[in-house]
Write a protein that holds these residues in place. Structure first.
Motif, PDB file in Angstrom:
ATOM      1  N   LEU A 233       0.839  -1.186   0.000  1.00  8.40           N
ATOM      2  CA  LEU A 233       0.000   0.000   0.000  1.00  8.40           C
ATOM      3  C   LEU A 233       0.880   1.244   0.000  1.00  8.40           C
ATOM      4  O   LEU A 233       2.030   1.204   0.430  1.00  8.40           O
ATOM      5  CB  LEU A 233      -0.906   0.030   1.239  1.00  8.40           C
ATOM      6  N   GLU A 234       0.326   2.347  -0.439  1.00 14.38           N
ATOM      7  CA  GLU A 234       1.056   3.611  -0.408  1.00 14.38           C
ATOM      8  C   GLU A 234       1.252   4.098   1.021  1.00 14.38           C
ATOM      9  O   GLU A 234       2.273   4.685   1.364  1.00 14.38           O
ATOM     10  CB  GLU A 234       0.316   4.673  -1.221  1.00 14.38           C
ATOM     11  N   GLN A 235       0.258   3.864   1.860  1.00 17.41           N
ATOM     12  CA  GLN A 235       0.318   4.307   3.248  1.00 17.41           C
ATOM     13  C   GLN A 235       0.382   3.118   4.192  1.00 17.41           C
ATOM     14  O   GLN A 235       0.020   1.990   3.837  1.00 17.41           O
ATOM     15  CB  GLN A 235      -0.921   5.133   3.604  1.00 17.41           C
ATOM     16  N   VAL A 236       0.813   3.390   5.414  1.00 18.76           N
ATOM     17  CA  VAL A 236       0.651   2.448   6.517  1.00 18.76           C
ATOM     18  C   VAL A 236      -0.534   2.929   7.345  1.00 18.76           C
ATOM     19  O   VAL A 236      -0.629   4.111   7.692  1.00 18.76           O
ATOM     20  CB  VAL A 236       1.919   2.372   7.393  1.00 18.76           C
ATOM     21  N   HIS A 237      -1.442   2.012   7.635  1.00 15.62           N
ATOM     22  CA  HIS A 237      -2.615   2.327   8.442  1.00 15.62           C
ATOM     23  C   HIS A 237      -2.402   1.739   9.831  1.00 15.62           C
ATOM     24  O   HIS A 237      -2.030   0.569   9.971  1.00 15.62           O
ATOM     25  CB  HIS A 237      -3.873   1.773   7.782  1.00 15.62           C
ATOM     26  N   VAL A 238      -2.639   2.568  10.835  1.00 16.56           N
ATOM     27  CA  VAL A 238      -2.297   2.211  12.214  1.00 16.56           C
ATOM     28  C   VAL A 238      -3.536   2.300  13.089  1.00 16.56           C
ATOM     29  O   VAL A 238      -4.265   3.300  13.053  1.00 16.56           O
ATOM     30  CB  VAL A 238      -1.213   3.161  12.774  1.00 16.56           C
ATOM     31  N   CYS A 239      -3.790   1.260  13.861  1.00 19.03           N
ATOM     32  CA  CYS A 239      -4.783   1.310  14.934  1.00 19.03           C
ATOM     33  C   CYS A 239      -4.104   0.888  16.230  1.00 19.03           C
ATOM     34  O   CYS A 239      -3.521  -0.202  16.311  1.00 19.03           O
ATOM     35  CB  CYS A 239      -5.962   0.386  14.659  1.00 19.03           C
ATOM     36  N   LEU A 240      -4.182   1.750  17.225  1.00 18.17           N
ATOM     37  CA  LEU A 240      -3.636   1.450  18.542  1.00 18.17           C
ATOM     38  C   LEU A 240      -4.775   1.625  19.540  1.00 18.17           C
ATOM     39  O   LEU A 240      -5.445   2.661  19.544  1.00 18.17           O
ATOM     40  CB  LEU A 240      -2.482   2.383  18.871  1.00 18.17           C
ATOM     41  N   GLY A 241      -5.001   0.595  20.358  1.00 20.11           N
ATOM     42  CA  GLY A 241      -6.143   0.664  21.258  1.00 20.11           C
ATOM     43  C   GLY A 241      -5.849   0.156  22.649  1.00 20.11           C
ATOM     44  O   GLY A 241      -4.888  -0.578  22.886  1.00 20.11           O
ATOM     45  N   LEU A 242      -6.725   0.578  23.557  1.00 16.16           N
ATOM     46  CA  LEU A 242      -6.623   0.224  24.972  1.00 16.16           C
ATOM     47  C   LEU A 242      -7.990  -0.193  25.484  1.00 16.16           C
ATOM     48  O   LEU A 242      -9.021   0.063  24.846  1.00 16.16           O
ATOM     49  CB  LEU A 242      -6.141   1.435  25.783  1.00 16.16           C
ATOM     50  N   LYS A 243      -7.989  -0.803  26.637  1.00 17.27           N
ATOM     51  CA  LYS A 243      -9.236  -1.090  27.330  1.00 17.27           C
ATOM     52  C   LYS A 243     -10.065   0.182  27.451  1.00 17.27           C
ATOM     53  O   LYS A 243      -9.543   1.249  27.768  1.00 17.27           O
ATOM     54  CB  LYS A 243      -8.923  -1.642  28.723  1.00 17.27           C
ATOM     55  N   GLY A 244     -11.369   0.077  27.185  1.00 10.14           N
ATOM     56  CA  GLY A 244     -12.251   1.230  27.284  1.00 10.14           C
ATOM     57  C   GLY A 244     -13.303   1.064  28.357  1.00 10.14           C
ATOM     58  O   GLY A 244     -13.058   0.443  29.399  1.00 10.14           O
ATOM     59  N   VAL A 245     -14.486   1.605  28.100  1.00  5.75           N
ATOM     60  CA  VAL A 245     -15.580   1.569  29.071  1.00  5.75           C
ATOM     61  C   VAL A 245     -16.791   0.900  28.441  1.00  5.75           C
ATOM     62  O   VAL A 245     -16.938   0.871  27.221  1.00  5.75           O
ATOM     63  CB  VAL A 245     -15.961   2.994  29.532  1.00  5.75           C
ATOM     64  N   THR A 246     -17.659   0.364  29.275  1.00  5.11           N
ATOM     65  CA  THR A 246     -18.907  -0.207  28.787  1.00  5.11           C
ATOM     66  C   THR A 246     -19.908   0.915  28.508  1.00  5.11           C
ATOM     67  O   THR A 246     -19.700   2.067  28.855  1.00  5.11           O
ATOM     68  CB  THR A 246     -19.510  -1.180  29.807  1.00  5.11           C
ATOM     69  N   GLN A 247     -21.021   0.532  27.892  1.00  6.79           N
ATOM     70  CA  GLN A 247     -22.030   1.519  27.540  1.00  6.79           C
ATOM     71  C   GLN A 247     -22.655   2.196  28.756  1.00  6.79           C
ATOM     72  O   GLN A 247     -23.089   3.338  28.669  1.00  6.79           O
ATOM     73  CB  GLN A 247     -23.148   0.840  26.725  1.00  6.79           C
ATOM     74  N   SER A 248     -22.691   1.493  29.885  1.00 10.73           N
ATOM     75  CA  SER A 248     -23.471   2.015  31.008  1.00 10.73           C
ATOM     76  C   SER A 248     -22.660   2.375  32.242  1.00 10.73           C
ATOM     77  O   SER A 248     -23.230   2.871  33.213  1.00 10.73           O
ATOM     78  CB  SER A 248     -24.554   0.990  31.402  1.00 10.73           C
ATOM     79  N   GLU A 249     -21.357   2.141  32.253  1.00  6.05           N
ATOM     80  CA  GLU A 249     -20.627   2.395  33.488  1.00  6.05           C
ATOM     81  C   GLU A 249     -20.471   3.899  33.735  1.00  6.05           C
ATOM     82  O   GLU A 249     -20.380   4.702  32.796  1.00  6.05           O
ATOM     83  CB  GLU A 249     -19.281   1.690  33.490  1.00  6.05           C
ATOM     84  N   PRO A 250     -20.439   4.309  34.990  1.00  5.07           N
ATOM     85  CA  PRO A 250     -20.393   5.740  35.307  1.00  5.07           C
ATOM     86  C   PRO A 250     -19.203   6.462  34.682  1.00  5.07           C
ATOM     87  O   PRO A 250     -19.314   7.639  34.325  1.00  5.07           O
ATOM     88  CB  PRO A 250     -20.309   5.752  36.845  1.00  5.07           C
ATOM     89  N   GLY A 251     -18.076   5.778  34.515  1.00  3.90           N
ATOM     90  CA  GLY A 251     -16.882   6.414  33.968  1.00  3.90           C
ATOM     91  C   GLY A 251     -16.960   6.735  32.494  1.00  3.90           C
ATOM     92  O   GLY A 251     -16.003   7.282  31.929  1.00  3.90           O
ATOM     93  N   ARG A 252     -18.091   6.436  31.855  1.00  3.07           N
ATOM     94  CA  ARG A 252     -18.190   6.695  30.409  1.00  3.07           C
ATOM     95  C   ARG A 252     -18.082   8.186  30.104  1.00  3.07           C
ATOM     96  O   ARG A 252     -17.562   8.570  29.055  1.00  3.07           O
ATOM     97  CB  ARG A 252     -19.490   6.119  29.846  1.00  3.07           C
ATOM     98  N   PHE A 253     -18.551   9.039  31.005  1.00  4.06           N
ATOM     99  CA  PHE A 253     -18.476  10.479  30.740  1.00  4.06           C
ATOM    100  C   PHE A 253     -17.019  10.956  30.754  1.00  4.06           C
ATOM    101  O   PHE A 253     -16.622  11.788  29.943  1.00  4.06           O
ATOM    102  CB  PHE A 253     -19.312  11.247  31.760  1.00  4.06           C
ATOM    103  N   ASP A 254     -16.231  10.410  31.671  1.00  3.17           N
ATOM    104  CA  ASP A 254     -14.798  10.722  31.683  1.00  3.17           C
ATOM    105  C   ASP A 254     -14.146  10.247  30.388  1.00  3.17           C
ATOM    106  O   ASP A 254     -13.302  10.944  29.807  1.00  3.17           O
ATOM    107  CB  ASP A 254     -14.121  10.042  32.878  1.00  3.17           C
TER     108      ASP A 254
END
Length: 418
Positions: A233-254
């Motif tokens: 490919l002409e470019q390199v495509h990068v995805c870097l990810g970490l643990k996130g939050v569930t749909q309903s947990e209080p920390g979702r707003f943070d």
């Protein structure tokens, strides 16, 4: 005002009346998606979504298209990892016609063998199109890696082998098993009277069997994974990810505010550092992918192979900042108002309101008042973002996938550390 009724077979009917609107958006939602499939039939939920538009006992596929076009409406559907939605948007006076059309395709599609084969070819082309579009493919590859061994990691589209192997009997068996009353929600927003809609829907949908179709799945496990996928490919495509939050947990707003600051807008840290200051990439952003019991925070960029090392240095540095220094009051307040504004603007659309009704029911079991959401954003502080970052910005859950001419990069997987 939001109203809710439950039919005898468990189908929930939820409406939000907007008296000044001239339209109604109505959707039939099934709270089963790709994560509720067996691997042998991966892609079947999405395949059924296609097939319901291919003709019923009363209407051909052309009749379906002509009927919605003749009233200036929209008829469509989409599949996700946790639900499928069939929806229409029409002028309020045509709501009875939309209900009749939606319930007809939902209940009476014929699944004609010839149509199945034609649509199978369409879905296989859709899979090929995604595989030929690296900035789409990279996200699918990332989630397959991030949720490896768990149903959340399965592709929504399926793959060539699974879609090619779907028989008519397997398709019908899945629909009969999964399209059950207690997993179905009918939502409408716009100039709609609740009791009138309940009456229309009950007349059509009471034949649907009650009960649940899906079974609970085990909680996913977060593990560190780094994968470099070589492709010319002409470019390199990068995805870097970490643990996130569930749909309903209080920390979702943070998490929402943290994401907005990280890469959720043109003023975000990554956009400014990667694109505006360094000129490394045209496209760079971050996003939250939340599910009922898990979630991820993902950064994406597409850029020249020789610039990847510099991108990684900036991205890891910006993630570390969330653990090591409080966000400033100005950034916090700007992100908060950005998200509030985005939400309020989205509510000017009846289809967004309809989707919000359904998702609140799926993940919370009840409407979420706007005031409650605004209060959730207002409760976020620099200290609460630090606390969230201490939990999710962690090398043990970091996943990285790169697609392209990755052999030119000097990145050592063991050195990708936050």
């Amino acid at each position: 005002m939001v109203n809710k009724s439950i039919l005898d077979n468990g189908i929930r009917v939820i409406t939000e009346r907007i008296p000044y609107a001239s339209s109604v958006s109505i959707g039939i939602w099934v709270a089963n998606g790709s994560r509720h499939e067996d691997r042998s039939v991966n892609g079947v939920a999405h395949f059924i979504e296609h097939l319901l538009f291919k003709g019923t006992e009363r209407r051909s596929s052309l009749d379906i298209a002509r009927e919605i076009d003749s009233v200036g409406g929209v008829l469509n559907a989409f599949t996700s990892r946790e639900y499928v939605c069939y929806y229409a948007k029409i002028l309020d006076k045509f709501l009875p016609r939309a209900v009749d059309l939606l319930t007809d395709i939902f209940l009476n599609s014929t699944f004609d063998a010839e149509e199945i084969e034609k649509e199978r070819r369409v879905v296989l082309q859709e899979i090929s199109m995604m595989e030929d579009t690296p900035d789409d493919l990279i996200h699918d590859l990332f989630h397959q890696q991030f949720w490896e061994g768990h149903p959340l990691g399965m592709s929504i589209l399926g793959d060539v082998e699974s879609v090619s192997g779907l028989s008519r009997e397997a398709i019908l068996e899945y629909k009969e098993k999964m399209y059950r009353g207690e997993d179905i929600i009918v939502c409408a927003a716009g100039n709609v009277e609740h009791e009138e809609l309940v009456s229309m829907v009950a007349e059509q949908l009471l034949s649907v069997p009650g009960g649940h179709g899906r079974k609970p799945s085990a909680l996913p496990v977060y593990e560190r994974k780094v994968e470099l996928v070589e492709k010319d490919l002409e470019q390199v495509h990068v995805c870097l990810g970490l643990k996130g939050v569930t749909q309903s947990e209080p920390g979702r707003f943070d998490a929402f505010i943290m994401n907005a600051i990280l890469g959720g807008s043109m003023s975000s840290r990554l956009f400014q550092e990667v694109r505006e200051k360094s000129g490394l990439a045209y496209s760079v952003y971050s996003y939250i992918a939340s599910h009922a019991d898990a979630g991820s925070l993902v950064v994406y960029a597409g850029l020249s192979p020789e610039k990847v090392d510099e991108l990684m240095e900036i991205t890891l540095r910006e993630l570390r900042r969330f653990k090591n220094e409080p966000v400033s009051d100005s950034q916090l307040n700007a992100a908060r108002e950005q998200l509030k504004g985005n939400l309020l603007l989205s509510l000017e659309s009846s289809d967004n309101r309809m989707s919000r009704l359904a998702k609140n029911e799926i993940y919370f079991g009840a409407p979420q008042p706007l005031s409650q959401i605004m209060e959730g954003f207002d409760r976020v502080t620099a200290e609460s973002i630090l606390a969230l970052s201490a939990d999710i910005v962690d090398n043990s859950t970091l996943s990285l996938i790169m697609l392209g001419r990755v052999g030119s990069s000097t990145i050592q997987p063991e050195a990708v550390l936050i």
